[in-house]
Design an enzyme around this catalytic site. Structure first.
Site, PDB file in Angstrom:
ATOM      1  N   VAL A 119      48.646  55.554  59.875  1.00  0.00           N
ATOM      2  CA  VAL A 119      47.651  55.372  60.941  1.00  0.00           C
ATOM      3  C   VAL A 119      46.546  54.397  60.552  1.00  0.00           C
ATOM      4  CG1 VAL A 119      48.088  57.625  61.998  1.00  0.00           C
ATOM      5  CG2 VAL A 119      46.300  57.408  60.239  1.00  0.00           C
ATOM      6  N   TYR A 168      35.264  64.622  53.858  1.00  0.00           N
ATOM      7  CA  TYR A 168      36.087  65.301  54.856  1.00  0.00           C
ATOM      8  C   TYR A 168      35.222  65.781  56.018  1.00  0.00           C
ATOM      9  CZ  TYR A 168      39.750  68.402  56.664  1.00  0.00           C
ATOM     10  OH  TYR A 168      40.693  69.024  57.459  1.00  0.00           O
ATOM     11  N   ALA A 169      34.087  66.405  55.698  1.00  0.00           N
ATOM     12  CA  ALA A 169      33.195  66.907  56.744  1.00  0.00           C
ATOM     13  C   ALA A 169      32.689  65.771  57.616  1.00  0.00           C
ATOM     14  CB  ALA A 169      32.020  67.655  56.110  1.00  0.00           C
ATOM     15  N   SER A 206      38.312  69.651  62.487  1.00  0.00           N
ATOM     16  CA  SER A 206      38.299  70.810  61.595  1.00  0.00           C
ATOM     17  C   SER A 206      36.974  71.530  61.746  1.00  0.00           C
ATOM     18  CB  SER A 206      38.466  70.357  60.138  1.00  0.00           C
ATOM     19  OG  SER A 206      38.196  71.421  59.230  1.00  0.00           O
ATOM     20  N   SER A 229      34.032  62.789  58.115  1.00  0.00           N
ATOM     21  CA  SER A 229      35.121  62.195  58.907  1.00  0.00           C
ATOM     22  C   SER A 229      35.488  63.076  60.086  1.00  0.00           C
ATOM     23  CB  SER A 229      36.345  61.938  58.030  1.00  0.00           C
ATOM     24  OG  SER A 229      36.955  63.142  57.591  1.00  0.00           O
ATOM     25  N   LYS A 230      35.524  64.376  59.863  1.00  0.00           N
ATOM     26  CA  LYS A 230      35.919  65.294  60.934  1.00  0.00           C
ATOM     27  C   LYS A 230      34.833  65.422  61.994  1.00  0.00           C
ATOM     28  CE  LYS A 230      40.068  66.356  59.605  1.00  0.00           C
ATOM     29  NZ  LYS A 230      41.261  66.087  60.448  1.00  0.00           N
TER      30      LYS A 230
END
Length: 256
Positions: A51, A143-144, A130, A146-147
């Site tokens: 992607v 991660y946080a 998420s 990006s989500k």
């Protein structure tokens, strides 16, 4: 949207975990499903696509439209998790850039590629974020971020494209029994700690979340847009982390 049996969907991250489960649920409901993943998915119609590769994503989407003439729904499940177990000032730059590239920019790339087709069918796009977007864990900064960005992007699409009949939602899973969570869940004492904090007292099977993703793409959800659906066994009503997690991160960083 067309009736079941005529609907065409793209599912990213379809080689495993939630993506594979979503592709299976949609197929069982009569959708024609094209699966995209870096590793060639096991779906009947499969594309080996990263992607983060805009040209490859565009080519796969164009091929789907050429073959079936339409795209009615897109479930964007592709994503990665890189926990460096470090506070932000010690966070690994490569892990940051890779996570943002796959999770957030990858969502942008997929959305940009599929929206012209969804405009023609007045279709739906669902992105898998998420609960970490709002309930973060020590060491999971990238991660946080990006989500959380994915939710903002989905909301913006819902507003920009709603007048044209296109719907966009995000689904926010908690812990699932997938390969991404395997390093934790395959360790019995850690799984026990995690499940102790979840009101339903267990982690989700991928199919349980996939059913929600499939619902958001279905005609039954025709007035659902701009929402973030949390599917976490009520874990968001409790703490998603413990003092022990935070203490461990700082010990690894060499700070007492």
């Amino acid at each position: 949207m067309t009736q079941s049996g005529d609907q065409v969907a793209i599912v990213t991250g379809a080689a495993g975990g939630l993506g594979a489960a979503t592709a299976a649920v949609l197929s069982a409901r009569g959708w024609t499903v094209a699966g995209l993943d870096r590793t060639r998915p096991g779906t009947k119609h499969a594309y080996a696509v990263d992607v983060t590769d805009r040209d490859a994503v565009d080519a796969a989407v164009a091929d789907v439209v050429e073959k079936w003439g339409r795209i009615d729904g897109v479930a964007h499940c592709a994503g990665i998790f890189r926990n460096s177990l470090a506070p932000l000032h010690l966070f690994d730059d490569d892990a940051w850039h890779e996570t943002i590239a796959v999770n957030l920019t990858g969502t942008y790339t997929v959305a940009k590629a599929v929206l012209p087709a969804l405009l023609r069918t007045r279709g739906a796009l669902t992105v898998v974020s998420s609960i970490s977007a709002t309930f973060t864990q020590p060491g999971g900064t990238a991660y946080a971020a990006s989500k959380a960005g994915m939710i903002g992007l989905a909301n913006a699409i819902a507003v920009e494209y709603g007048m044209q009949g296109v719907r966009c939602n995000s689904v926010l899973p908690g812990y699932m029994a997938t390969g991404m969570a395997a390093p934790l869940l395959e360790r019995p004492h850690l799984r026990e700690q995690i499940e102790r904090e979840i009101p339903l007292a267990r982690v989700a099977e991928p199919t349980e979340v996939a059913e929600v993703v499939a619902f958001t793409l279905s005609p039954e959800a025709s007035y659902l847009s701009g929402h973030s659906l949390v599917v976490d066994g009520a874990a968001h009503l409790t703490s998603m982390t413990t003092r022990r997690d935070n203490d461990r991160m700082w010990r690894l960083a060499g700070v007492d």
